[in-house]
Design a protein around this motif. Structure first.
Motif, mmCIF file in Angstrom:
data_model
loop_
_atom_site.group_PDB
_atom_site.id
_atom_site.type_symbol
_atom_site.label_atom_id
_atom_site.label_comp_id
_atom_site.label_asym_id
_atom_site.label_seq_id
_atom_site.Cartn_x
_atom_site.Cartn_y
_atom_site.Cartn_z
ATOM 1 N N ASP A 21 0.877 -1.230 0.139
ATOM 2 C CA ASP A 21 0.101 -0.033 -0.166
ATOM 3 C C ASP A 21 0.856 1.243 0.083
ATOM 4 N N LEU A 22 0.875 1.924 -1.159
ATOM 5 C CA LEU A 22 1.949 3.007 -1.382
ATOM 6 C C LEU A 22 1.466 4.124 -0.203
ATOM 7 N N PHE A 23 -0.069 4.487 -0.148
ATOM 8 C CA PHE A 23 -0.446 5.458 0.409
ATOM 9 C C PHE A 23 0.041 5.241 1.924
ATOM 10 N N GLN A 24 -0.134 3.701 2.345
ATOM 11 C CA GLN A 24 0.429 3.566 3.939
ATOM 12 C C GLN A 24 1.816 3.757 4.061
ATOM 13 N N GLU A 25 2.717 3.410 3.036
ATOM 14 C CA GLU A 25 4.174 3.693 3.148
ATOM 15 C C GLU A 25 4.488 5.218 3.342
ATOM 16 N N LEU A 26 3.654 6.111 2.408
ATOM 17 C CA LEU A 26 4.092 7.453 2.471
ATOM 18 C C LEU A 26 3.473 7.897 3.809
ATOM 19 N N LEU A 27 2.441 7.453 4.265
ATOM 20 C CA LEU A 27 1.966 8.023 5.508
ATOM 21 C C LEU A 27 2.720 7.606 6.731
ATOM 22 N N PHE A 28 3.478 6.342 6.588
ATOM 23 C CA PHE A 28 4.354 5.994 7.759
ATOM 24 C C PHE A 28 5.517 6.940 7.307
ATOM 25 N N GLN A 65 -0.793 0.984 15.991
ATOM 26 C CA GLN A 65 -2.183 1.273 15.456
ATOM 27 C C GLN A 65 -2.363 0.809 14.033
ATOM 28 N N TYR A 66 -1.675 0.437 13.054
ATOM 29 C CA TYR A 66 -1.934 0.200 11.715
ATOM 30 C C TYR A 66 -1.680 -1.206 11.492
ATOM 31 N N PRO A 67 -2.647 -1.916 10.911
ATOM 32 C CA PRO A 67 -2.506 -3.401 10.378
ATOM 33 C C PRO A 67 -1.504 -3.371 9.590
ATOM 34 N N TYR A 68 -1.361 -2.647 8.690
ATOM 35 C CA TYR A 68 -0.431 -2.742 7.548
ATOM 36 C C TYR A 68 0.946 -2.443 7.912
ATOM 37 N N SER A 69 1.211 -2.321 9.133
ATOM 38 C CA SER A 69 2.566 -2.060 9.783
ATOM 39 C C SER A 69 3.472 -3.120 9.454
ATOM 40 N N GLU A 70 2.975 -4.506 9.848
ATOM 41 C CA GLU A 70 3.636 -5.690 9.697
ATOM 42 C C GLU A 70 4.081 -5.923 8.268
ATOM 43 N N ARG A 71 3.574 -5.396 7.426
ATOM 44 C CA ARG A 71 3.774 -5.628 5.871
ATOM 45 C C ARG A 71 4.810 -4.551 5.509
ATOM 46 N N SER A 72 4.960 -3.593 6.279
ATOM 47 C CA SER A 72 5.674 -2.099 5.633
ATOM 48 C C SER A 72 6.895 -2.387 5.460
ATOM 49 N N ILE A 73 7.426 -2.045 4.136
ATOM 50 C CA ILE A 73 8.851 -2.111 3.899
ATOM 51 C C ILE A 73 9.656 -0.877 4.552
#
Length: 157
Positions: A21-28, A65-73
């Motif tokens: 998720d590019l949006f999540q990566e940029l948000l992080f 807080q963010y479920p995507y964090s486990e997959r974040s590069i």
């Protein structure tokens, strides 16, 4: 005063987690940047002066807080300044779901699966960074005493 026909708790739909998720990566990256600015401006200068600094939210909040964090590069490569002491207040999901948010007339209650995921991610990040896990449902005075003893005992030495 709460109206009789108004619900105190509302539920929200499940959150879907993408494989990338590019949006999540940029948000992080953005969130990391804001934490880093706060760290460099407010926290680090005080640490250099040997002052005691207590933070409620820290870099680990991104993980929890963010479920995507486990997959974040991005999160895997960003350096996280390690605090001298890290305390994690833990509570069972059932207890969290019953909490009232300070007098607000309605509260959004996250689905059990999402709250269990948050708890798992916080505990995982806490383990990775050496957090002392405290039972937030336990004895309040005992938790305060533990925090004071672990913090001040090291600080005074």
């Amino acid at each position: 005063p709460q109206q009789k026909d108004k619900k105190l708790f509302d539920t929200v739909s499940e959150e879907k987690v993408k494989s990338f998720d590019l949006f999540q990566e940029l948000l992080f990256l953005y969130m990391y940047g804001t934490f880093l600015i706060r760290y460099m401006k407010d926290i680090y200068p005080n640490l250099r002066k040997n002052k005691l600094v207590v933070c409620d939210r820290y870099f680990y909040d991104i993980y929890g807080q963010y479920p995507y964090s486990e997959r974040s590069i991005v999160l895997k490569i960003l350096p996280i300044p390690k605090p001298d002491k890290l305390f994690l207040l833990d509570a069972a999901v059932d207890a969290v779901m019953k909490r009232d948010k300070g007098g607000k007339s309605a509260r959004v209650v996250q689905p059990r699966e999402k709250l269990e995921g948050q708890r798992r991610r916080y505990l995982s990040a806490g383990q990775k960074y050496g957090a002392l896990v405290l039972n937030a449902e336990g004895n309040f005075t005992e938790n305060i005493s533990t925090i004071i003893m672990k913090t001040w005992k090291e600080y005074v030495r």
